[in-house]
Design a protein around this motif. Structure first.
Motif, PDB file in Angstrom:
ATOM      1  N   ASN A  81       8.596   6.631  -8.098  1.00 18.57           N
ATOM      2  CA  ASN A  81       8.914   7.129  -9.496  1.00 18.57           C
ATOM      3  C   ASN A  81       8.347   8.689  -9.445  1.00 18.57           C
ATOM      4  N   ASP A  82       7.950   9.247  -8.241  1.00 21.06           N
ATOM      5  CA  ASP A  82       7.622  10.652  -8.127  1.00 21.06           C
ATOM      6  C   ASP A  82       8.178  11.384  -7.164  1.00 21.06           C
ATOM      7  N   LYS A  83       9.134  12.326  -7.660  1.00 19.77           N
ATOM      8  CA  LYS A  83      10.001  13.087  -6.818  1.00 19.77           C
ATOM      9  C   LYS A  83       9.230  13.957  -5.666  1.00 19.77           C
ATOM     10  N   ASN A  84       8.016  14.189  -6.023  1.00 14.13           N
ATOM     11  CA  ASN A  84       7.347  15.133  -5.172  1.00 14.13           C
ATOM     12  C   ASN A  84       6.135  14.583  -4.399  1.00 14.13           C
ATOM     13  N   SER A  85       6.121  13.189  -4.597  1.00 13.45           N
ATOM     14  CA  SER A  85       4.796  12.584  -3.652  1.00 13.45           C
ATOM     15  C   SER A  85       5.399  11.462  -2.894  1.00 13.45           C
ATOM     16  N   GLY A  86       4.623  11.039  -1.983  1.00 15.50           N
ATOM     17  CA  GLY A  86       4.682   9.854  -1.190  1.00 15.50           C
ATOM     18  C   GLY A  86       3.369   9.453  -0.793  1.00 15.50           C
ATOM     19  N   ASN A  87       3.440   8.443   0.097  1.00 15.21           N
ATOM     20  CA  ASN A  87       1.967   7.928   0.875  1.00 15.21           C
ATOM     21  C   ASN A  87       2.009   7.735   2.457  1.00 15.21           C
ATOM     22  N   GLY A  88       1.119   8.194   3.158  1.00 18.27           N
ATOM     23  CA  GLY A  88       1.118   8.169   4.310  1.00 18.27           C
ATOM     24  C   GLY A  88       0.343   6.898   4.892  1.00 18.27           C
ATOM     25  N   ARG A  89       0.220   6.927   6.375  1.00 19.89           N
ATOM     26  CA  ARG A  89      -0.626   5.704   6.722  1.00 19.89           C
ATOM     27  C   ARG A  89      -2.101   5.738   6.269  1.00 19.89           C
ATOM     28  N   TYR A  90      -2.401   7.056   6.330  1.00 21.02           N
ATOM     29  CA  TYR A  90      -3.879   7.431   6.331  1.00 21.02           C
ATOM     30  C   TYR A  90      -4.497   7.771   4.768  1.00 21.02           C
ATOM     31  N   GLY A  91      -5.635   7.746   4.368  1.00 19.48           N
ATOM     32  CA  GLY A  91      -6.475   8.099   3.355  1.00 19.48           C
ATOM     33  C   GLY A  91      -7.609   8.879   3.634  1.00 19.48           C
ATOM     34  N   SER A  92      -8.052   9.389   2.469  1.00 16.00           N
ATOM     35  CA  SER A  92      -9.486  10.188   2.823  1.00 16.00           C
ATOM     36  C   SER A  92     -10.258  10.001   1.746  1.00 16.00           C
ATOM     37  N   CYS A  93     -11.577   9.360   2.299  1.00 13.02           N
ATOM     38  CA  CYS A  93     -12.452   8.716   1.111  1.00 13.02           C
ATOM     39  C   CYS A  93     -13.810   9.605   1.210  1.00 13.02           C
ATOM     40  N   CYS A  94     -14.435   9.883   0.071  1.00 15.48           N
ATOM     41  CA  CYS A  94     -15.559  10.388  -0.093  1.00 15.48           C
ATOM     42  C   CYS A  94     -16.253  10.031  -1.630  1.00 15.48           C
ATOM     43  N   SER A  95     -17.319  10.164  -1.390  1.00 12.69           N
ATOM     44  CA  SER A  95     -17.977  10.039  -3.089  1.00 12.69           C
ATOM     45  C   SER A  95     -17.572  10.876  -4.290  1.00 12.69           C
ATOM     46  N   GLU A  96     -17.395  10.606  -5.338  1.00 14.51           N
ATOM     47  CA  GLU A  96     -16.901  11.394  -6.337  1.00 14.51           C
ATOM     48  C   GLU A  96     -17.637  11.146  -7.444  1.00 14.51           C
ATOM     49  N   ALA A 153      -7.514  -0.636   4.606  1.00 18.25           N
ATOM     50  CA  ALA A 153      -8.709  -0.226   4.673  1.00 18.25           C
ATOM     51  C   ALA A 153      -8.806   1.185   3.638  1.00 18.25           C
ATOM     52  N   CYS A 154      -7.859   1.404   3.150  1.00 18.20           N
ATOM     53  CA  CYS A 154      -7.832   2.519   1.990  1.00 18.20           C
ATOM     54  C   CYS A 154      -7.900   1.950   0.860  1.00 18.20           C
ATOM     55  N   GLY A 155      -7.836   0.494   0.612  1.00 16.77           N
ATOM     56  CA  GLY A 155      -7.907   0.048  -0.682  1.00 16.77           C
ATOM     57  C   GLY A 155      -6.376  -0.078  -1.060  1.00 16.77           C
ATOM     58  N   GLN A 156      -6.433   0.023  -2.527  1.00 18.33           N
ATOM     59  CA  GLN A 156      -4.936  -0.251  -3.199  1.00 18.33           C
ATOM     60  C   GLN A 156      -3.833   0.907  -3.021  1.00 18.33           C
ATOM     61  N   ASN A 157      -4.489   2.285  -2.483  1.00 20.68           N
ATOM     62  CA  ASN A 157      -3.617   3.142  -2.052  1.00 20.68           C
ATOM     63  C   ASN A 157      -2.919   3.014  -0.709  1.00 20.68           C
ATOM     64  N   GLY A 158      -3.572   2.131  -0.177  1.00 22.29           N
ATOM     65  CA  GLY A 158      -3.016   1.987   1.320  1.00 22.29           C
ATOM     66  C   GLY A 158      -2.490   0.579   1.596  1.00 22.29           C
ATOM     67  N   GLY A 159      -2.329  -0.055   0.371  1.00 24.71           N
ATOM     68  CA  GLY A 159      -1.540  -1.400   0.174  1.00 24.71           C
ATOM     69  C   GLY A 159      -2.354  -2.580   0.641  1.00 24.71           C
ATOM     70  N   GLY A 160      -3.867  -2.377   0.471  1.00 23.76           N
ATOM     71  CA  GLY A 160      -4.580  -3.485   0.446  1.00 23.76           C
ATOM     72  C   GLY A 160      -5.212  -3.759  -0.985  1.00 23.76           C
ATOM     73  N   ASP A 161      -6.427  -4.786  -1.030  1.00 18.63           N
ATOM     74  CA  ASP A 161      -6.931  -4.728  -2.348  1.00 18.63           C
ATOM     75  C   ASP A 161      -7.450  -3.866  -2.919  1.00 18.63           C
ATOM     76  N   ARG A 162      -7.654  -3.661  -4.270  1.00 21.41           N
ATOM     77  CA  ARG A 162      -8.246  -2.592  -4.980  1.00 21.41           C
ATOM     78  C   ARG A 162      -9.704  -2.435  -4.512  1.00 21.41           C
ATOM     79  N   PHE A 163     -10.376  -3.366  -4.075  1.00 16.01           N
ATOM     80  CA  PHE A 163     -11.868  -3.243  -3.898  1.00 16.01           C
ATOM     81  C   PHE A 163     -12.079  -3.233  -2.217  1.00 16.01           C
ATOM     82  N   SER A 164     -10.997  -3.227  -1.464  1.00 14.35           N
ATOM     83  CA  SER A 164     -11.194  -3.274  -0.021  1.00 14.35           C
ATOM     84  C   SER A 164     -11.817  -2.226   0.784  1.00 14.35           C
ATOM     85  N   SER A 165     -11.894  -1.118   0.097  1.00 16.72           N
ATOM     86  CA  SER A 165     -12.051   0.051   0.637  1.00 16.72           C
ATOM     87  C   SER A 165     -13.674   0.273   0.689  1.00 16.72           C
TER      88      SER A 165
END
Length: 441
Positions: free
Chosen positions: A204-219, A249-261
C-alpha cells in the motif's frame, strides 16, 4: 585482499550530480545563539549508479540488474545531494523550518520528510536532555487527521555511523545512521550497507518496502501531533547504542511479534484525550491549535538518572500547565510521565507494559546520558492510518485507552490524505535548550 575488496564493494558513498547544501537553522543553547543546519535522511535521497543517472532504487523496488545482492548494490550505487525546496518541500529561514507534506518535483513526487539537526557539515548535534529543558514553537494548524508532525530524539551516532561502520562513507552529511525503537526495516541502508537483500515492496505504499534488517535504538518522542491530537512518549531499548536486527528479532516490522524485539515499541505515552481530557488540545480549546504554540519539555534528574518528564505550553502570553488525567481507573491524577505513571497507565488500559520490562526510567536515563540526535519530520501512516494517535484504535475496541482522539476511524488513509491534504505543512521554530525553567517566556 578479499576482505578489503568486499569492504569497498558494499560501501555507501555519495554522488556528485547535486551539491549538498544544507538549509541553515539557528537555535539557542542557554543564552547563546547557535548556527546549525539540517540534512534530509538518506532514505529520501535519490539512489543511482555511480557516474550515471540510472536508478538503483525506483518506486519501491531495488534494481535486479544493479542490486542482485547487497555487496554488488553497494559497489554500483550512491546516494545523491538534495534539492531541499524543489524535491522535498523543505524550507528554512532564520530559526524556522517548514516541512510541506507532498511536493511535486521535476522528476518525482515526494511524500513527507525526516531531517536531522547538524552541528557541522559532518556531525549531528548531540543533546543530553537530563536535567535540561527543550523548547520549540510549532504551528500544526495545517495538519489534519492522519498526519503527524513529529519532533523527537533518537540515539543515533553523531557521525552517522562512519567511525563504527567502515562501509559508511556518506555519514551524517547525507543523513545516514537512522534508528528508532520500532526497529524499522524500511531503511534502504543500514550500517553503511544497502538493505536490499530480501527486500519486499509494501503493498500500500508505492515508495517503500522492507528489507531483511532493521535498525534499533532508544527514542524520546517529544512531540507527535496534528491539529486534533498530540502525545509525548519515551521508548527504551536494551542496548545503549544503535543495533542492527535481523528478521523476526526486529519485532513486528521484521515479521515477528510486536514485542519480540530488544526495544519497547509502544512506549509510555501521555495523550491528554486518551487520558480523559477532551477539551485541552485542539482548535479553539485550552491549547488552541489554530495558533502557534510554544512547547516546553523538562527532564527532571541529574547524572544518568531521570525521574520525571514534565510538559508546559505557552500561548497568548500565558503559561499553560499540562493537563491532568481524568480516568476513574487511575487512583490518582497525573500530569507528567514517570515510572509510577507508566505502571498505572498500562494497568488502567490493560496494555503490555514493555516500557517497564525494558528498564523504564532507569534505562531512559542511561540512554539519554549517551546523547541523542534531534529529528524533525512530517509523515502519514501506511500501517494503521495514524489512528493510534488521533482516533479509536483498535477500531473495534471500547476498552479504556482505545479512544485516543476525535478523528473518525475512516480517516488517515494515506491515499486520501496524500491527494486531499497534499499542501499540509508543519512549521518548527525558535528551538531553545537550557536549564529547567530558563527557555520559555
Amino acid at each position: 585482499m578479499l576482505l578489503c575488496l568486499l569492504g569497498i564493494a558494499s560501501s555507501l558513498d555519495a554522488g556528485t550530480n547535486t551539491a549538498e547544501n544544507h538549509p541553515q537553522l539557528s537555535w539557542k543553547n542557554g543564552g547563546s545563539s547557535v548556527s546549525g543546519s539540517v540534512t534530509v535522511d538518506a532514505n529520501w535521497r535519490w539512489t543511482h549508479i555511480k557516474g550515471e543517472t540510472k536508478n538503483c532504487y525506483d518506486g519501491n523496488l531495488w534494481s535486479d540488474k544493479y542490486c542482485p545482492d547487497a555487496a554488488t548494490c553497494g559497489q554500483n550505487c550512491v546516494i545523491e545531494g538534495a534539492d531541499y525546496q524543489g524535491t522535498y518541500g523543505v524550507s528554512a529561514s532564520g530559526n524556522a523550518l517548514t516541512l510541506t507534506f507532498v511536493t511535486h518535483g521535476q522528476y518525482s513526487t515526494n511524500v513527507g520528510s525526516r531531517l536531522y539537526l547538524l552541528k557541522d557539515e559532518k556531525t549531528y548535534q548531540i543533546f543530553n536532555l537530563i536535567g535540561k529543558e527543550f523548547t520549540f514553537t510549532v504551528d500544526v494548524s495545517n495538519l489534519p487527521c492522519g498526519l503527524n508532525g513529529a519532533l523527537y530524539f533518537v540515539q543515533m551516532d553523531a557521525d552517522g555511523g562512519t567511525a563504527k561502520y567502515s562501509d559508511n562513507k556518506a555519514g551524517a552529511k547525507y543523513g545516514t545512521g537512522y534508528c528508532d525503537a520500532q526497529c524499522p526495516t524500511d531503511l534502504k541502508f543500514i550500517n553503511g550497507i544497502p538493505n536490499s537483500d530480501g527486500w519486499k515492496p509494501q503493498k500500500n505504499d508505492k515508495n517503500s518496502g522492507n528489507g531483511r534488517y532493521g535498525s534499533c535504538c532508544s527514542e524520546m518522542d517529544v512531540w507527535e501531533a496534528n491539529s486534533l491530537a498530540t502525545a509525548y512518549t519515551p521508548h527504551v531499548c536494551d542496548k545503549l547504542e544503535q543495533v542492527r536486527c535481523d528478521g523476526r528479532a526486529c519485532g513486528q516490522n521484521g515479521g515477528g511479534d510486536r514485542f519480540s524485539s530488544s526495544c519497547d515499541p509502544d512506549g509510555c505515552d501521555f495523550n491528554s484525550w486518551r487520558l480523559g481530557n477532551k477539551t485541552f488540545w485542539g482548535p479553539g480549546l485550552i491549547v488552541d491549535t489554530k495558533q502557534p504554540v510554544q512547547v516546553v519539555t523538562q527532564w527532571v534528574g541529574s547524572g544518568t538518572s531521570v525521574t520525571e518528564i514534565k510538559r508546559k505550553y505557552v500561548q497568548g502570553g500565558k503559561v499553560i500547565d499540562n493537563s491532568f488525567t481524568k480516568l476513574d481507573s487511575l487512583t490518582k491524577q497525573y500530569n507528567s510521565v514517570s515510572d509510577e505513571f507508566c505502571v498505572a497507565q498500562k494497568k488502567a488500559f490493560g496494555d503490555n507494559d514493555s516500557f517497564t520490562k525494558h528498564g523504564g526510567f532507569r534505562q531512559l536515563g542511561a540512554t539519554l546520558a549517551k546523547g541523542h540526535v534531534l529529528v524533525l519530520s512530517l509523515w502519514d501512516d501506511h500501517d494503521v492510518n495514524m489512528l493510534w494517535l488521533d482516533s479509536v484504535y483498535p477500531t473495534n475496541s471500547n476498552k479504556p485507552g482505545a479512544d485516543r482522539g476525535p478523528c473518525k476511524t475512516s480517516s488517515g488513509v494515506p491515499a486520501d490524505v496524500e491527494s486531499q491534504a497534499a499542501s499540509s505543512s508543519v512549521k518548527y521554530s525558535d528551538i531553545r535548550f537550557g536549564a529547567i525553567d530558563s527557555t520559555y517566556k
